[in-house]
Scaffold this active site. Structure first.
Site, PDB file in Angstrom:
ATOM      1  N   HIS A 198      36.378  31.622  46.549  1.00 24.84           N
ATOM      2  CA  HIS A 198      36.232  30.314  47.194  1.00 24.84           C
ATOM      3  C   HIS A 198      36.639  30.277  48.665  1.00 24.84           C
ATOM      4  O   HIS A 198      36.422  29.300  49.336  1.00 24.84           O
ATOM      5  CB  HIS A 198      37.005  29.241  46.429  1.00 24.84           C
ATOM      6  CG  HIS A 198      38.500  29.316  46.659  1.00 24.84           C
ATOM      7  ND1 HIS A 198      39.266  30.319  46.136  1.00 24.84           N
ATOM      8  CD2 HIS A 198      39.344  28.536  47.355  1.00 24.84           C
ATOM      9  CE1 HIS A 198      40.527  30.136  46.484  1.00 24.84           C
ATOM     10  NE2 HIS A 198      40.602  29.065  47.241  1.00 24.84           N
TER      11      HIS A 198
HETATM   12  N1  UDP Z   1      42.810  28.276  38.883  1.00 23.78           N
HETATM   13  C1  UDP Z   1      42.492  27.451  37.809  1.00 23.78           C
HETATM   14  N2  UDP Z   1      41.201  27.416  37.362  1.00 23.78           N
HETATM   15  C2  UDP Z   1      40.198  28.170  37.907  1.00 23.78           C
HETATM   16  C3  UDP Z   1      40.541  29.015  39.005  1.00 23.78           C
HETATM   17  C4  UDP Z   1      41.852  29.043  39.470  1.00 23.78           C
HETATM   18  O1  UDP Z   1      43.367  26.776  37.276  1.00 23.78           O
HETATM   19  O2  UDP Z   1      39.070  28.090  37.456  1.00 23.78           O
HETATM   20  C5  UDP Z   1      44.201  28.259  39.373  1.00 23.78           C
HETATM   21  C6  UDP Z   1      44.843  29.609  39.591  1.00 23.78           C
HETATM   22  O3  UDP Z   1      45.435  30.061  38.418  1.00 23.78           O
HETATM   23  C7  UDP Z   1      45.853  29.332  40.674  1.00 23.78           C
HETATM   24  C8  UDP Z   1      45.269  28.210  41.440  1.00 23.78           C
HETATM   25  O4  UDP Z   1      44.195  27.686  40.661  1.00 23.78           O
HETATM   26  O5  UDP Z   1      47.088  28.850  40.141  1.00 23.78           O
HETATM   27  C9  UDP Z   1      44.768  28.775  42.746  1.00 23.78           C
HETATM   28  O6  UDP Z   1      44.119  27.833  43.451  1.00 23.78           O
HETATM   29  P1  UDP Z   1      43.256  28.233  44.698  1.00 23.78           P
HETATM   30  O7  UDP Z   1      42.699  29.593  44.478  1.00 23.78           O
HETATM   31  O8  UDP Z   1      42.351  27.079  44.915  1.00 23.78           O
HETATM   32  O9  UDP Z   1      44.307  28.223  45.884  1.00 23.78           O
HETATM   33  P2  UDP Z   1      45.169  29.348  46.569  1.00 23.78           P
HETATM   34  O10 UDP Z   1      46.159  29.838  45.595  1.00 23.78           O
HETATM   35  O11 UDP Z   1      44.220  30.397  47.061  1.00 23.78           O
HETATM   36  O12 UDP Z   1      45.827  28.633  47.704  1.00 23.78           O
END
Ligand code: UDP
Length: 376
Positions: free
Chosen positions: A208
């Site tokens: 993403h």
């Molecule tokens: N996550 C989720 N469902 C999904 C994909 C990711 O619950 O289909 C969770 C993942 O386990 C993590 C969080 O979303 O805890 C990550 O969010 P994101 O990747 O949007 O943000 P980042 O961590 O990169 O800031």
């Protein structure tokens, strides 16, 4: 431990990872927490359903933030937070991570001279092309209590001249999030069945970040590698983020999804369950880099930089979009049971599951100090 008064700790959130990583803190704070959601993630699948699933209290919602340019997101949230803090002054403001919501919360606390607690302080990618890097540096400059997840994070802060007295190494709250939210084995088995997956015999992928989605060449390079793994007989499950779905359609890359099992974004418990039994995870997420260390699973991080080098020592490797993804995936997959057993035997470098408790203790001490100051 005496708790702060009702609604006296403002917890500002805006995105999926902030909800995940602050749930346990909000639960421990109980009535003392005033949850404020800026609406940066406004999609039901990335926010509304997480509030419910994680059992978070009904937040105060801000408006006019989600889907807007970065400066507008920060400006609109800042103005509204200032009104909320004027009407109901908190004894402390808590923000987590590096989002626009967190920066707005930090600026709002700073403008009203309210103590600011930064959860997950001291992460640095040293990649100035990432808005998140600027957000986290700015928040750390403003914070009064910097809750660093690791000693490496503390060292980053000290190197920037932040006094040690403001830093507390607490561990990362993601550890307790995983421990509390991972479904029980029977529920996990039922979920794998629903997707027709066998334990240790599939790949779970998420994509993403703008660096992978906004350039059609990068996006097709990632999808091509996943599609090749699937065609070789390794099922690949891809919960698709709304931004990525939009970019795939716009770039006409739908055909690359055909060999994959594509789902809508998953709830947190379901995502953890599927990550727990994946032979390999391929992702550009920040939080997933931490979660795999608790779950004991290997990860290929498709990004040009990381702010979480601790995960790269054993659990994860950083690669650019392209054939390196497939090559490394095959190395991990070939390591089989022995590779998975080795990771399962290692401790997470991100903490012991008590970070939220340590942070709440700090907040309780604040409350005591501010009560004493009011009484004096
Ligand atoms: N996550 C989720 N469902 C999904 C994909 C990711 O619950 O289909 C969770 C993942 O386990 C993590 C969080 O979303 O805890 C990550 O969010 P994101 O990747 O949007 O943000 P980042 O961590 O990169 O800031």
């Amino acid at each position: 431990m005496p708790m702060p008064p009702a609604r006296s700790v403002a917890v500002v959130v805006g995105t999926r990872p902030e909800l995940v990583k602050l749930t346990e803190l909000v639960r421990l704070l109980g009535p003392a927490a005033h949850l404020i959601h800026t609406g940066q993630h406004y999609d039901e699948e990335l926010s509304g359903r997480f509030l419910q699933e994680l059992g978070l209290p009904e937040p105060t919602f801000l408006t006019g933030v989600g889907g807007r340019p970065r400066a507008v997101q920060i400006g609109a949230a800042l103005a509204q937070l200032d009104e909320v803090f004027a009407a109901e002054p908190p004894i402390a403001v808590v923000v987590q991570g590096d989002t626009n919501a967190a920066l707005a919360g930090a600026l709002a606390a700073n403008s009203r001279d309210i103590p600011l607690v930064h959860v997950e302080a001291g992460l640095r990618s040293h990649d100035r092309d990432m808005p998140e890097e600027h957000n986290r540096v700015l928040i750390d400059r403003l914070a009064d209590v910097l809750c660093a997840a690791t000693e490496d994070n503390r060292a980053n802060l000290l190197a920037e001249g932040i006094p040690d007295s403001r830093i507390a190494v607490t561990g990362n709250t993601v550890v307790e999030a995983v421990e509390r939210q991972l479904p029980a084995p029977a529920e996990r088995a039922a979920l794998l069945d629903r997707y027709g997956l066998a334990p240790d015999a599939y790949v779970l992928a998420t994509v993403h970040r703008p660096e992978n989605t906004d350039d059609p060449d990068a996006l097709s390079a990632v999808l091509r590698e996943l599609a090749a793994l699937a065609r070789d007989g390794m099922p690949v499950l891809l919960p698709l983020h709304p931004r990525t779905r939009g970019r795939i359609e716009a770039a006409g890359l739908d055909h690359l999804l055909e060999p994959l099992t594509v789902t809508r974004p998953l709830g947190y418990g379901a995502f953890l369950a599927l990550a727990r039994h994946a032979a390999l995870i391929v992702s550009d997420s920040g939080g997933v880099q931490e979660e795999v260390t608790v779950l004991g699973r290997p990860l290929i991080v498709v990004r040009r930089s990381t702010e979480r080098p601790e995960a790269m020592r054993d659990f994860a490797a950083l690669v650019r979009p392209g054939p390196e993804i497939g090559r490394l995936a095959r190395v991990w997959l070939d390591s089989g049971r022995a590779g998975l057993d080795r990771l399962a035997s290692l401790d997470s470098p991100f903490g012991d599951g008590l970070a939220s408790r340590r942070i709440v203790e700090r907040l309780a001490a604040f409350a005591e100090r501010s009560a004493l100051a009011t009484a004096a």
